[in-house]
Design a protein around this motif. Structure first.
Motif, PDB file in Angstrom:
ATOM      1  N   ALA A  22       0.833  -1.211   0.000  1.00 27.89           N
ATOM      2  CA  ALA A  22       0.000   0.000   0.000  1.00 27.89           C
ATOM      3  C   ALA A  22       0.859   1.249   0.000  1.00 27.89           C
ATOM      4  CB  ALA A  22      -0.939  -0.006   1.200  1.00 27.89           C
ATOM      5  N   GLN A  23       2.134   1.108   0.315  1.00 25.94           N
ATOM      6  CA  GLN A  23       3.020   2.278   0.335  1.00 25.94           C
ATOM      7  C   GLN A  23       4.488   1.866   0.323  1.00 25.94           C
ATOM      8  OE1 GLN A  23       1.641   4.169   3.910  1.00 25.94           O
ATOM      9  NE2 GLN A  23       2.923   2.949   5.266  1.00 25.94           N
ATOM     10  N   GLY A  24       5.322   2.866   0.160  1.00 25.81           N
ATOM     11  CA  GLY A  24       6.753   2.790   0.432  1.00 25.81           C
ATOM     12  C   GLY A  24       7.551   1.653  -0.169  1.00 25.81           C
TER      13      GLY A  24
ATOM     14  N   ASP B 168      -1.668  -6.327   0.708  1.00 20.62           N
ATOM     15  CA  ASP B 168      -1.654  -5.405   1.849  1.00 20.62           C
ATOM     16  C   ASP B 168      -2.998  -5.503   2.575  1.00 20.62           C
ATOM     17  OD1 ASP B 168       0.409  -2.855   2.485  1.00 20.62           O
ATOM     18  OD2 ASP B 168      -1.569  -2.661   3.420  1.00 20.62           O
ATOM     19  N   LEU B 169      -3.001  -4.994   3.792  1.00 21.27           N
ATOM     20  CA  LEU B 169      -4.227  -4.892   4.595  1.00 21.27           C
ATOM     21  C   LEU B 169      -5.091  -3.720   4.116  1.00 21.27           C
ATOM     22  CD1 LEU B 169      -5.453  -6.024   7.277  1.00 21.27           C
ATOM     23  CD2 LEU B 169      -4.038  -4.375   8.510  1.00 21.27           C
ATOM     24  N   ASP B 170      -4.454  -2.686   3.632  1.00 17.04           N
ATOM     25  CA  ASP B 170      -5.137  -1.459   3.202  1.00 17.04           C
ATOM     26  C   ASP B 170      -5.634  -1.656   1.762  1.00 17.04           C
ATOM     27  OD1 ASP B 170      -5.823   1.064   2.291  1.00 17.04           O
ATOM     28  OD2 ASP B 170      -4.091   2.072   3.207  1.00 17.04           O
ATOM     29  N   ALA B 171      -6.880  -2.173   1.662  1.00 19.85           N
ATOM     30  CA  ALA B 171      -7.399  -2.605   0.362  1.00 19.85           C
ATOM     31  C   ALA B 171      -7.484  -1.459  -0.646  1.00 19.85           C
ATOM     32  CB  ALA B 171      -8.773  -3.248   0.553  1.00 19.85           C
TER      33      ALA B 171
ATOM     34  N   ASN C  88       8.359 -10.689   2.165  1.00 18.92           N
ATOM     35  CA  ASN C  88       7.576 -10.257   3.330  1.00 18.92           C
ATOM     36  C   ASN C  88       8.012  -8.851   3.731  1.00 18.92           C
ATOM     37  OD1 ASN C  88       5.959 -12.684   3.938  1.00 18.92           O
ATOM     38  ND2 ASN C  88       7.967 -13.659   4.244  1.00 18.92           N
ATOM     39  N   ALA C  89       7.331  -7.851   3.119  1.00 19.17           N
ATOM     40  CA  ALA C  89       7.668  -6.449   3.417  1.00 19.17           C
ATOM     41  C   ALA C  89       6.633  -5.804   4.327  1.00 19.17           C
ATOM     42  CB  ALA C  89       7.798  -5.642   2.133  1.00 19.17           C
ATOM     43  N   ALA C  90       5.473  -6.427   4.495  1.00 15.10           N
ATOM     44  CA  ALA C  90       4.462  -5.865   5.409  1.00 15.10           C
ATOM     45  C   ALA C  90       5.066  -5.785   6.803  1.00 15.10           C
ATOM     46  CB  ALA C  90       3.206  -6.733   5.425  1.00 15.10           C
TER      47      ALA C  90
ATOM     48  N   PHE D 151      17.289   3.801   7.904  1.00 15.85           N
ATOM     49  CA  PHE D 151      16.148   4.730   7.874  1.00 15.85           C
ATOM     50  C   PHE D 151      15.863   5.214   6.444  1.00 15.85           C
ATOM     51  CE2 PHE D 151      14.448   9.098   8.178  1.00 15.85           C
ATOM     52  CZ  PHE D 151      13.276   8.816   8.867  1.00 15.85           C
ATOM     53  N   VAL D 152      14.603   5.025   6.024  1.00 20.85           N
ATOM     54  CA  VAL D 152      14.162   5.464   4.693  1.00 20.85           C
ATOM     55  C   VAL D 152      12.877   6.275   4.877  1.00 20.85           C
ATOM     56  CG1 VAL D 152      13.279   4.677   2.452  1.00 20.85           C
ATOM     57  CG2 VAL D 152      15.138   3.411   3.554  1.00 20.85           C
ATOM     58  N   ARG D 153      12.810   7.455   4.265  1.00 15.65           N
ATOM     59  CA  ARG D 153      11.568   8.252   4.359  1.00 15.65           C
ATOM     60  C   ARG D 153      10.559   7.682   3.360  1.00 15.65           C
ATOM     61  NH1 ARG D 153      13.532  14.275   3.588  1.00 15.65           N
ATOM     62  NH2 ARG D 153      11.310  14.694   3.797  1.00 15.65           N
TER      63      ARG D 153
ATOM     64  N   SER E 161       4.732   7.711   8.889  1.00 13.16           N
ATOM     65  CA  SER E 161       5.420   7.546  10.182  1.00 13.16           C
ATOM     66  C   SER E 161       6.879   7.984  10.096  1.00 13.16           C
ATOM     67  CB  SER E 161       5.407   6.080  10.639  1.00 13.16           C
ATOM     68  OG  SER E 161       4.118   5.667  10.887  1.00 13.16           O
ATOM     69  N   THR E 162       7.553   7.592   8.998  1.00 11.82           N
ATOM     70  CA  THR E 162       8.969   7.968   8.893  1.00 11.82           C
ATOM     71  C   THR E 162       9.107   9.467   8.589  1.00 11.82           C
ATOM     72  OG1 THR E 162       8.980   7.118   6.617  1.00 11.82           O
ATOM     73  CG2 THR E 162       9.922   5.698   8.311  1.00 11.82           C
ATOM     74  N   GLU E 163       8.113  10.038   7.902  1.00 13.13           N
ATOM     75  CA  GLU E 163       8.151  11.501   7.670  1.00 13.13           C
ATOM     76  C   GLU E 163       8.056  12.229   9.022  1.00 13.13           C
ATOM     77  OE1 GLU E 163       8.951  13.322   5.174  1.00 13.13           O
ATOM     78  OE2 GLU E 163       9.071  11.646   3.790  1.00 13.13           O
TER      79      GLU E 163
HETATM   80  N1  LIG Z   1      11.001   2.979   6.283  1.00 17.71           N
HETATM   81  C1  LIG Z   1      12.036   2.632   7.026  1.00 17.71           C
HETATM   82  O1  LIG Z   1      12.834   3.455   7.467  1.00 17.71           O
HETATM   83  C2  LIG Z   1      12.251   1.179   7.352  1.00 17.71           C
HETATM   84  C3  LIG Z   1      13.443   0.807   7.951  1.00 17.71           C
HETATM   85  C4  LIG Z   1      13.653  -0.517   8.267  1.00 17.71           C
HETATM   86  C5  LIG Z   1      12.692  -1.447   7.980  1.00 17.71           C
HETATM   87  N2  LIG Z   1      11.526  -1.083   7.396  1.00 17.71           N
HETATM   88  C6  LIG Z   1      10.539  -2.118   7.106  1.00 17.71           C
HETATM   89  O2  LIG Z   1      10.239  -2.101   5.738  1.00 17.71           O
HETATM   90  C7  LIG Z   1       8.917  -2.574   5.532  1.00 17.71           C
HETATM   91  C8  LIG Z   1       8.156  -1.583   4.680  1.00 17.71           C
HETATM   92  O3  LIG Z   1       8.123  -0.369   5.372  1.00 17.71           O
HETATM   93  P1  LIG Z   1       7.639   1.030   4.759  1.00 17.71           P
HETATM   94  O4  LIG Z   1       8.501   2.042   5.373  1.00 17.71           O
HETATM   95  O5  LIG Z   1       7.503   0.957   3.303  1.00 17.71           O
HETATM   96  O6  LIG Z   1       6.174   1.338   5.286  1.00 17.71           O
HETATM   97  P2  LIG Z   1       5.278   0.721   6.382  1.00 17.71           P
HETATM   98  O7  LIG Z   1       6.115   0.124   7.419  1.00 17.71           O
HETATM   99  O8  LIG Z   1       4.313   1.687   6.836  1.00 17.71           O
HETATM  100  O9  LIG Z   1       4.523  -0.319   5.435  1.00 17.71           O
HETATM  101  C9  LIG Z   1       4.090  -1.487   5.879  1.00 17.71           C
HETATM  102  C10 LIG Z   1       2.892  -1.909   5.045  1.00 17.71           C
HETATM  103  O10 LIG Z   1       2.464  -3.116   5.630  1.00 17.71           O
HETATM  104  C11 LIG Z   1       1.059  -3.110   5.687  1.00 17.71           C
HETATM  105  N3  LIG Z   1       0.635  -3.962   6.802  1.00 17.71           N
HETATM  106  C12 LIG Z   1       0.828  -3.714   8.119  1.00 17.71           C
HETATM  107  N4  LIG Z   1       0.266  -4.677   8.855  1.00 17.71           N
HETATM  108  C13 LIG Z   1      -0.303  -5.559   7.979  1.00 17.71           C
HETATM  109  C14 LIG Z   1      -1.041  -6.749   8.124  1.00 17.71           C
HETATM  110  N5  LIG Z   1      -1.310  -7.244   9.342  1.00 17.71           N
HETATM  111  N6  LIG Z   1      -1.456  -7.389   7.010  1.00 17.71           N
HETATM  112  C15 LIG Z   1      -1.171  -6.906   5.770  1.00 17.71           C
HETATM  113  N7  LIG Z   1      -0.487  -5.767   5.563  1.00 17.71           N
HETATM  114  C16 LIG Z   1      -0.069  -5.096   6.666  1.00 17.71           C
HETATM  115  C17 LIG Z   1       0.666  -1.656   5.924  1.00 17.71           C
HETATM  116  O11 LIG Z   1      -0.686  -1.418   5.525  1.00 17.71           O
HETATM  117  C18 LIG Z   1       1.694  -0.921   5.082  1.00 17.71           C
HETATM  118  O12 LIG Z   1       1.224  -0.682   3.778  1.00 17.71           O
HETATM  119  C19 LIG Z   1       8.322  -2.799   6.906  1.00 17.71           C
HETATM  120  O13 LIG Z   1       8.431  -4.164   7.258  1.00 17.71           O
HETATM  121  C20 LIG Z   1       9.211  -1.952   7.798  1.00 17.71           C
HETATM  122  O14 LIG Z   1       9.226  -2.435   9.129  1.00 17.71           O
HETATM  123  C21 LIG Z   1      11.278   0.222   7.074  1.00 17.71           C
END
Ligand SMILES: NC(=O)c1ccc[n+]([C@@H]2O[C@H](COP(=O)([O-])OP(=O)(O)OC[C@H]3O[C@@H](n4cnc5c(N)ncnc54)[C@H](O)[C@@H]3O)[C@@H](O)[C@H]2O)c1
Length: 251
Positions: A16-18, A38-41, A85-87, A187-189, A193-195
């Motif tokens: 759903a994002q990032g 994703d959970l966010d349909a 597994n990025a969720a 850390f990635v914006r 939340s990261t913003e």
């Molecule tokens: N952004 C960073 O700085 C950073 C750094 C290290 C690790 N990560 C990891 O990278 C991954 C992606 O992070 P991101 O920054 O793109 O955004 P994020 O962490 O907000 O995205 C996570 C996504 O997972 C989905 N999600 C959450 N719970 C869920 C569930 N129970 N079922 C299905 N989907 C679900 C959310 O709707 C969201 O779209 C995450 O695992 C995060 O922990 C991010």
């Protein structure tokens, strides 16, 4: 000329994002058939239909929903080669004192970051085993290797658990032709939340963070995606159980 991931079927969660979106797009550019989850349909549908991907909206924390999603992929394509597994993430939480953590907040983070990776690997591995080929890539974090910049206890614990799960799945699934590795982003914006976290550092904190990165820049979601495609490639077949920090080098 064939693309490196031509005909490969990939499931990427967290689309759903990032970072999840960047990973799905890189696979699609490389010729793969992409199932985005994703959970966010609503946000997922908008992304998937914009890019011509399959979309699967479900909760990765629920074993039955994970197994149903893999069954649906199996019905449509009869295979699944790569699972990413990025969720996960912090589920809208912020760091606070140990005494304030509730069971609901603790479990929400574990469900998203650890349970989902296990239930999907469980379901996907039987499909991968049938072709004697599989790649599982977990998105861990620097918070899986040391205390988290977020200060969220459950997030640090969950990402450490994901690192352990990666090593165990590597041992258990390796004999079936399935590798399991993790990418640990710095850390990635990449999301609201990261913003917020970036803003909260203020100018001095932001400068300190960047000064502590060897390459003197923040990473992008695409930097993370490139590492995922490396682990997913044919050429990475003898690399398993590894945790790759993708963080520009860290002092
Ligand atoms: N952004 C960073 O700085 C950073 C750094 C290290 C690790 N990560 C990891 O990278 C991954 C992606 O992070 P991101 O920054 O793109 O955004 P994020 O962490 O907000 O995205 C996570 C996504 O997972 C989905 N999600 C959450 N719970 C869920 C569930 N129970 N079922 C299905 N989907 C679900 C959310 O709707 C969201 O779209 C995450 O695992 C995060 O922990 C991010």
């Amino acid at each position: 000329m064939t693309s490196p991931f031509d005909q490969r079927v990939v499931l990427v969660t967290g689309c759903a994002q990032g970072i999840g979106q960047a990973i799905a797009l890189e696979f699609q550019r490389a010729g793969a058939v992409v199932f985005a989850a994703d959970l966010d349909a609503a946000a997922l549908k908008a992304f998937a239909s914009r890019h011509g991907m399959h979309d699967l909206a479900f909760n990765v924390g629920d074993q039955a929903q994970c197994h149903q999603a893999i069954e649906q992929i199996s019905r449509q394509t009869s295979r699944l080669d790569i699972l990413v597994n990025a969720a996960g993430g912090v589920r809208g939480q912020v760091g606070g004192p140990v005494a304030n953590v509730t069971p609901a907040a603790w479990h929400a983070i574990f469900e998203a970051n650890v349970d989902g990776a296990f239930w999907l690997s469980q379901a996907a591995s039987s499909l991968m085993q049938a072709k004697s080929f599989g790649r599982i890539i977990n998105i861990a974090s620097g918070a899986g290797l040391r205390p988290s910049l977020t200060g969220i206890q459950a997030y640090t614990a969950a990402k450490h658990a994901l690192v352990g799960l990666t090593k165990q799945l590597s041992q258990d699934l390796g004999p079936m032709g399935i590798t399991c590795n993790a990418v640990a982003p710095g850390f990635v914006r990449s999301n609201p939340s990261t913003e917020k976290q970036w803003e909260a550092y203020g100018a001095d904190g932001q400068a300190r963070l960047i000064a502590g990165i060897h390459t003197r820049r923040l990473g992008t979601a695409q930097d993370i995606a490139h590492a995922v495609l490396f682990f997913a490639s044919e050429q990475s077949g003898w690399i398993s159980g590894q945790i790759l920090s993708v963080d520009g080098g860290r002092s």
